[in-house]
Structure formats: structure tokens, C-alpha cells
Design a protein around this motif. Structure first.
Motif, PDB file in Angstrom:
ATOM      1  N   GLU A 132       0.857  -1.014   0.056  1.00  0.00           N
ATOM      2  CA  GLU A 132      -0.023  -0.049  -0.044  1.00  0.00           C
ATOM      3  C   GLU A 132       0.841   1.387  -0.102  1.00  0.00           C
ATOM      4  O   GLU A 132       1.722   1.242   0.636  1.00  0.00           O
ATOM      5  N   PHE A 160       0.237   4.088   1.301  1.00  0.00           N
ATOM      6  CA  PHE A 160      -0.262   4.855   2.584  1.00  0.00           C
ATOM      7  C   PHE A 160       0.158   3.748   3.801  1.00  0.00           C
ATOM      8  O   PHE A 160      -0.448   4.062   4.856  1.00  0.00           O
ATOM      9  N   ASP A 178      -1.848   6.892  11.169  1.00  0.00           N
ATOM     10  CA  ASP A 178      -1.059   8.031  10.592  1.00  0.00           C
ATOM     11  C   ASP A 178      -1.085   9.186  11.565  1.00  0.00           C
ATOM     12  O   ASP A 178      -1.807   9.371  12.534  1.00  0.00           O
ATOM     13  N   ASP A 214      -8.713  13.342   6.661  1.00  0.00           N
ATOM     14  CA  ASP A 214      -8.055  12.902   5.698  1.00  0.00           C
ATOM     15  C   ASP A 214      -7.334  11.558   5.905  1.00  0.00           C
ATOM     16  O   ASP A 214      -7.458  10.489   5.187  1.00  0.00           O
ATOM     17  N   ASN A 228     -10.097   8.739   6.714  1.00  0.00           N
ATOM     18  CA  ASN A 228     -10.569   8.334   5.142  1.00  0.00           C
ATOM     19  C   ASN A 228      -9.440   7.693   4.554  1.00  0.00           C
ATOM     20  O   ASN A 228      -9.782   6.269   3.764  1.00  0.00           O
ATOM     21  N   THR A 229      -8.056   7.664   4.417  1.00  0.00           N
ATOM     22  CA  THR A 229      -7.217   7.002   3.912  1.00  0.00           C
ATOM     23  C   THR A 229      -7.043   5.865   4.416  1.00  0.00           C
ATOM     24  O   THR A 229      -6.757   4.390   4.024  1.00  0.00           O
ATOM     25  N   GLN A 230      -6.957   5.685   5.934  1.00  0.00           N
ATOM     26  CA  GLN A 230      -6.835   4.221   6.634  1.00  0.00           C
ATOM     27  C   GLN A 230      -7.971   3.277   6.458  1.00  0.00           C
ATOM     28  O   GLN A 230      -7.640   2.222   6.414  1.00  0.00           O
ATOM     29  N   ALA A 256      -9.760   3.259   3.639  1.00  0.00           N
ATOM     30  CA  ALA A 256      -9.425   2.767   2.472  1.00  0.00           C
ATOM     31  C   ALA A 256      -8.238   1.628   2.351  1.00  0.00           C
ATOM     32  O   ALA A 256      -8.421   0.585   1.629  1.00  0.00           O
TER      33      ALA A 256
END
Length: 151
Positions: free
Chosen positions: A18, A20, A67, A88, A91-93, A95
């Protein structure tokens, strides 16, 4: 009894692929130096419980995706977003958790050595750790064959 390793290895392989996720760790979260900013975003794997039956072993697994939240020095212009990127990060984690679920589900069907039994149950966190971390804690259950002999 290598199935335990396959589950952990599949999770690690999917997480490190990933964009991220910078680092994947496993075990006791208190043994990780969470103050090192160069490890984020971080994926931490925990095997929490196991139930042993005659033919199967069911394992509860937790994945913590986190994060650092960056706080902007600019004036707060949004009451919803504030002056940081917390939304953000969440949302990213989330995903990343979704992609880990998809990869693990695909691999469990392909290898037939373990089966993902439950969907990922995700809990958002913003104040779990001291150093301004946010993310998603996902939990799920995997069943694998019990290959130990009963001699």
C-alpha cells in the motif's frame, strides 16, 4: 500448522504494498516506539484470541492502521475539518483497511488454507495514542485447519 504464518504473511505483504503504509509491525503495540515519526503511516498486526476445535482453529485478528495528524499553522477556515488533516487520515486508513480485506479474501479463496469468516469491523480512533495519531482499528476472524495429530 503453517497456516498461521500464511495469514500474517499475506497481511504483511498486502499492507506493505500500500502506498499509505510505511511500516508493518506485529505483536504488542506497547513495544513499538510510536514517537518515531518516520514509521508512519503504520500498520500493526495483532493476533488476539484463538479457539481450537477438533478440525479447525479460529483466530481473531486485529489490524491497527494509523498515521500522524498534521496541524496547520494557518487560520482555521472550516468548522468541520478544523485546521488539521484528521478526516483525511481516517479516510485514507479506512481505504487501506478495505483493500486489505479484499486482498485477504481473494488469497483465502485461492489458497484454501484459511478462510476469512467475518467482514472487517472497523473502529475509528483519534485519541488512542499520545502523539497525535488517528486511524482505523479493524478486527476480523479467520478459520484454518487444525493439522495437529491427536496422538
Amino acid at each position: 500448522m503453517n497456516t498461521y504464518f500464511k495469514v500474517i504473511d499475506d497481511l504483511q505483504e498486502a499492507a506493505i504494498a500500500e502506498p499509505f503504509v510505511n511500516k508493518v509491525t506485529q505483536g504488542d503495540i506497547t513495544e513499538i516506539d510510536l514517537n518515531r515519526s518516520n514509521i508512519y503511516p503504520l500498520c500493526h498486526l495483532q493476533v488476539q484470541n484463538a479457539s481450537i476445535n477438533a478440525n479447525t482453529i479460529t483466530v481473531d485478528v486485529g489490524v491497527i492502521l494509523m498515521d500522524l495528524v498534521d496541524i496547520s499553522k494557518e487560520e482555521n477556515t472550516s468548522e468541520l475539518r478544523g485546521n488539521n488533516n484528521e478526516i483525511d487520515v481516517l479516510n485514507t486508513q479506512l481505504a487501506v483497511a478495505g483493500r486489505l480485506h479484499a486482498v485477504l479474501e481473494r488469497k483465502s479463496d485461492y489458497r484454501h488454507s484459511y478462510q476469512l469468516d467475518t467482514p472487517f469491523t472497523c473502529e475509528f480512533f483519534t485519541e488512542r495514542f499520545e502523539n497525535n495519531l488517528a486511524g482505523v482499528a479493524a478486527s476480523f476472524t479467520v478459520t484454518m485447519p487444525n493439522t495437529m495429530t491427536s496422538c
